[in-house]
Design an enzyme around this catalytic site. Structure first.
Site, PDB file in Angstrom:
ATOM      1  CE  LYS A   1      -3.691   2.318   2.586  1.00  0.00           C
ATOM      2  NZ  LYS A   1      -4.590   2.252   3.762  1.00  0.00           N
TER       3      LYS A   1
ATOM      4  CE  LYS B   1      -6.443   2.060  -0.690  1.00  0.00           C
ATOM      5  NZ  LYS B   1      -7.076   2.137   0.638  1.00  0.00           N
TER       6      LYS B   1
END
Length: 327
Positions: free
Chosen positions: A198, A251
């Site tokens: 992320k 992400k």
């Protein structure tokens, strides 16, 4: 004179049915996970559109149920829940309260649709008064003291009936802490979908409005990954797998297709990609201005995730795509 020995790729593009016959990747309802924002409120009819995400809403439990019902009727298989509590504090206590808003939403959805896969975002940022993903001391997010609270949140979510818990905080060691806590409480069969890779991305802006989780000071760059780094992504993925992650998530999505491909090539575990709020909002804005064909661009973007190697896609377009797939 035309040579007869050159490659004729057009033979397999001659019609729609021919193209479908040889298509290498496709998007199905089982690939998609729809994010929902559920609000703790006494107003059962509360439904507030998120200004930076046209078509997405903050929803009361009743409105969440209505929205999910329509989506399930269109083929929804999976969703992920983000909670907005009525009150926040410096330790995000509503994240691990059995009566917290996400726990209530999980119970509601699982009672209505036992076969619907309900994932729970496991983080503190939506519940803390300072907007960070962990305990803060001297304006610095404390890693190890945060792990216990994340583990408690995951257990509360599993106890409510969550099929999957999804830690998104990026604290070091949180997958191991959560796995140990789940196993100790008897939830050995509850998978962990780790936000393993992320990045500290500029594409999250609209989400912070939706989840009311904007940091009150600083940013999240001391715990989320630095966008220029790709080798580091492999270290993060390895660490989460060794700690017990069952699904690895990357992400954001489109700006990090190369990372999705690297994760896919290096690991056999299921890989998820999150088409984040900024990606959604840019496509929506362009479509609303008539600059792009929304349906075509959305489907092409999802195929890009599949082509890069993603097995699962979290996208705010899920409900719209289900309608397309049903045509």
């Amino acid at each position: 004179m035309i040579p007869n020995d050159f490659y004729r790729g057009r033979r397999l593009r001659s019609s729609l049915t021919m193209r479908e016959l040889v298509r290498e990747n496709q998007v199905s309802a089982s690939d998609l996970i729809m994010p929902y924002f559920v609000v703790e409120t006494d107003d059962e009819d509360f439904k507030k559109e998120i200004s930076s995400m046209p078509g997405q809403y903050q929803l009361s439990l009743k409105q969440l149920e209505k929205r999910v019902e329509e989506a399930v009727n269109n083929g929804l298989k999976s969703c992920i829940l983000f909670g907005i509590p009525a009150e926040k504090d410096d330790v995000g206590s509503q994240a691990y309260d059995d009566s917290g808003i996400v726990q209530k939403a999980i119970r509601l959805l699982k009672d209505r649709w036992p076969n619907l896969i309900v994932c729970a975002d496991t983080c503190l940022c939506e519940y803390t008064s300072h907007g960070h993903c962990g305990i803060v001391k001297n304006e610095y997010v404390q890693n190890d003291p945060t792990l216990n609270l994340l583990a408690r949140a995951a257990v509360a979510q599993a106890r409510a009936g969550a099929d999957i818990v999804a830690p998104s905080d990026m604290m070091d060691g949180r997958v191991a802490a959560i796995r140990d806590a789940l196993d100790e409480e008897g939830f050995t069969n509850t998978p962990i979908m780790s936000y393993a890779v992320k990045y500290a991305s500029a594409f999250y802006g609209p989400f912070r409005e939706a989840a009311e989780s904007t940091p009150q000071f600083g940013d999240r760059k001391t715990y989320q990954m630095d966008p220029p780094n790709s080798r580091e992504a492999m270290r993060e993925a390895v660490a989460d797998l060794e700690e017990g992650a069952d699904i690895l998530m990357v992400k954001p999505g489109m700006p990090y297709l190369d990372i999705i491909r690297q994760v896919r090539d290096n690991f056999d575990t299921p890989v998820a990609a999150y088409q984040v709020s900024g990606e959604y909002s840019m496509i929506k804005a362009a479509a609303l201005n008539g600059w792009v064909d929304e349906e075509a661009v959305v489907m092409e973007s999802l195929i890009a995730f599949k082509r890069a190697g993603a097995d699962l896609i979290l996208t705010y377009f899920t409900e719209d795509v289900l309608k397309v797939l049903n045509k």
